[in-house]
Scaffold this motif. Structure first.
Motif, short mmCIF file in Angstrom:
data_model
loop_
_atom_site.label_atom_id
_atom_site.label_comp_id
_atom_site.label_asym_id
_atom_site.label_seq_id
_atom_site.Cartn_x
_atom_site.Cartn_y
_atom_site.Cartn_z
N LEU A 1 10.99 -2.63 -5.79
CA LEU A 1 9.92 -2.87 -4.82
C LEU A 1 10.37 -2.44 -3.42
CD1 LEU A 1 8.34 -6.33 -5.83
CD2 LEU A 1 7.97 -4.08 -6.79
N ALA A 2 11.62 -2.75 -3.10
CA ALA A 2 12.15 -2.38 -1.77
C ALA A 2 12.18 -0.86 -1.61
CB ALA A 2 13.54 -2.97 -1.59
N ALA A 3 12.58 -0.15 -2.66
CA ALA A 3 12.63 1.32 -2.60
C ALA A 3 11.23 1.90 -2.45
CB ALA A 3 13.31 1.87 -3.86
N PHE A 4 10.27 1.32 -3.18
CA PHE A 4 8.87 1.76 -3.06
C PHE A 4 8.39 1.55 -1.62
CE2 PHE A 4 6.37 2.36 -7.16
CZ PHE A 4 7.48 2.77 -7.89
N GLU A 5 8.75 0.39 -1.07
CA GLU A 5 8.30 0.07 0.29
C GLU A 5 8.87 1.08 1.30
OE1 GLU A 5 6.62 -3.41 2.59
OE2 GLU A 5 8.21 -4.06 1.24
N ARG A 6 10.16 1.37 1.16
CA ARG A 6 10.80 2.34 2.07
C ARG A 6 10.12 3.70 1.97
NH1 ARG A 6 15.47 0.15 0.10
NH2 ARG A 6 15.84 1.91 -1.30
N ALA A 7 9.89 4.16 0.73
CA ALA A 7 9.30 5.48 0.52
C ALA A 7 7.86 5.51 1.03
CB ALA A 7 9.34 5.83 -0.96
N SER A 8 7.13 4.39 0.86
CA SER A 8 5.73 4.38 1.28
C SER A 8 5.60 4.36 2.79
CB SER A 8 4.98 3.18 0.67
OG SER A 8 5.40 1.99 1.28
N LEU A 9 6.56 3.74 3.47
CA LEU A 9 6.51 3.70 4.94
C LEU A 9 6.61 5.10 5.54
CD1 LEU A 9 8.65 0.52 5.71
CD2 LEU A 9 6.19 0.82 6.04
N SER A 10 7.37 5.96 4.84
CA SER A 10 7.51 7.33 5.36
C SER A 10 6.21 8.12 5.18
CB SER A 10 8.66 8.05 4.64
OG SER A 10 8.33 8.22 3.27
N LYS A 11 5.32 7.62 4.28
CA LYS A 11 4.05 8.32 4.05
C LYS A 11 2.93 7.75 4.92
CE LYS A 11 4.68 9.58 -0.79
NZ LYS A 11 4.21 10.96 -0.69
N ALA A 12 3.15 6.57 5.47
CA ALA A 12 2.08 5.88 6.21
C ALA A 12 1.61 6.68 7.43
CB ALA A 12 2.57 4.52 6.65
N ASP B 1 0.89 -1.16 0.00
CA ASP B 1 0.00 0.00 0.00
C ASP B 1 0.93 1.21 0.00
OD1 ASP B 1 -1.68 2.10 0.48
OD2 ASP B 1 -2.74 1.17 2.16
N LEU B 2 0.87 2.01 -1.06
CA LEU B 2 1.83 3.12 -1.21
C LEU B 2 1.43 4.37 -0.42
CD1 LEU B 2 2.48 2.75 -5.05
CD2 LEU B 2 3.92 1.92 -3.19
N HIS B 3 0.21 4.37 0.12
CA HIS B 3 -0.28 5.52 0.90
C HIS B 3 -0.26 6.81 0.08
CE1 HIS B 3 -0.31 2.96 4.43
NE2 HIS B 3 0.93 2.63 4.17
N ILE B 4 -0.55 6.67 -1.22
CA ILE B 4 -0.64 7.89 -2.06
C ILE B 4 -2.03 7.96 -2.69
CG2 ILE B 4 1.84 7.96 -2.59
CD1 ILE B 4 1.13 6.78 -5.38
N ALA B 5 -2.35 9.14 -3.25
CA ALA B 5 -3.64 9.38 -3.92
C ALA B 5 -4.81 8.95 -3.02
CB ALA B 5 -3.69 8.66 -5.27
#
Length: 217
Positions: free
Chosen positions: A206-217, A90-94
């Motif tokens: 995928l790992a980079a997406f996960e890291r970036a999405s965690l900061s948005k959660a 879950d990218l926590h965007i849009a």
């Protein structure tokens, strides 16, 4: 070419909010889809390209392997059913929500209480069907592809089921939100075969997406 990765994105919010996640993975999209008429965009990584498709088509492109991975809203995935897709993040965007809305003067609670059969206009027929069925409300669903707010104003429908972000479009058209169905954010979806065959190439992204999405959660 066999190792090239294809990412499916839709124009607008999802595209804009995915760019920083890609940059986190060291990938920059070299063209703006709003300015370019191209549907296949190159990136700073010769092994990764982006294809621009309609939001509702992203899961289909990924399911059939025309794209290795993509970003799609939970609303779209719910309608699609998510068949053949791996949904790791879950990218926590849009972020927004799916809601039921009616004209300001319409007594929705009373209509539901009296067991009235409601006409509901929506693009999200599966989501609406499940929601009203779970409440035992009888509805006739009218499938529309846009300008949902118009339907109650011209007597086409009693209610609409649509995405709501700030609610300003509803207010501008004298509609009120009467029920919240689900919260929406965008998810990364991956083709299951690509996950096996291109794992080495996909994993760092995928790992980079996960890291970036965690900061948005």
């Amino acid at each position: 070419m066999g190792s090239q990765l294809t990412l499916a994105l839709s124009k607008g919010r999802i595209f804009e909010e995915t760019l920083p996640l890609l940059e986190e993975a060291g990938i920059r999209v070299t063209e703006d889809p709003e300015k370019s008429r191209k549907l296949i965009l190159a990136t700073s990584d010769p092994d990764v390209r982006v294809i621009i498709v309609r939001a509702s088509d992203v899961p289909t492109y990924v399911q059939y392997g025309a794209a290795d991975f993509g970003v799609a809203g939970k609303d779209v995935l719910h309608e699609h059913g998510g068949e053949g897709l791996y949904q790791p993040i879950d990218l926590h965007i849009a972020k927004c929500r799916v809601s039921v809305a009616v004209s300001a003067g319409f007594d929705y609670e009373n209509a539901v209480r009296q067991g009235a059969r409601l006409r509901v206009a929506t693009k999200y027929t599966e989501t609406a069907r499940q929601h009203f069925a779970s409440k035992g409300v009888h509805v006739d669903l009218i499938k529309l592809y846009g300008s949902m707010e118009l339907a109650p104003l011209v007597g086409l429908a009693d209610a609409i089921v649509d995405l709501v972000s700030t609610g300003s479009t509803l207010r501008a058209n004298h509609l009120v939100e009467v029920e919240h169905i689900m919260d929406i954010s965008s998810r990364l979806v991956v083709n299951q075969a690509a996950l096996k065959l291109k794992r080495e190439r996909l994993q760092p992204i995928l790992a980079a997406f996960e890291r970036a999405s965690l900061s948005k959660a």
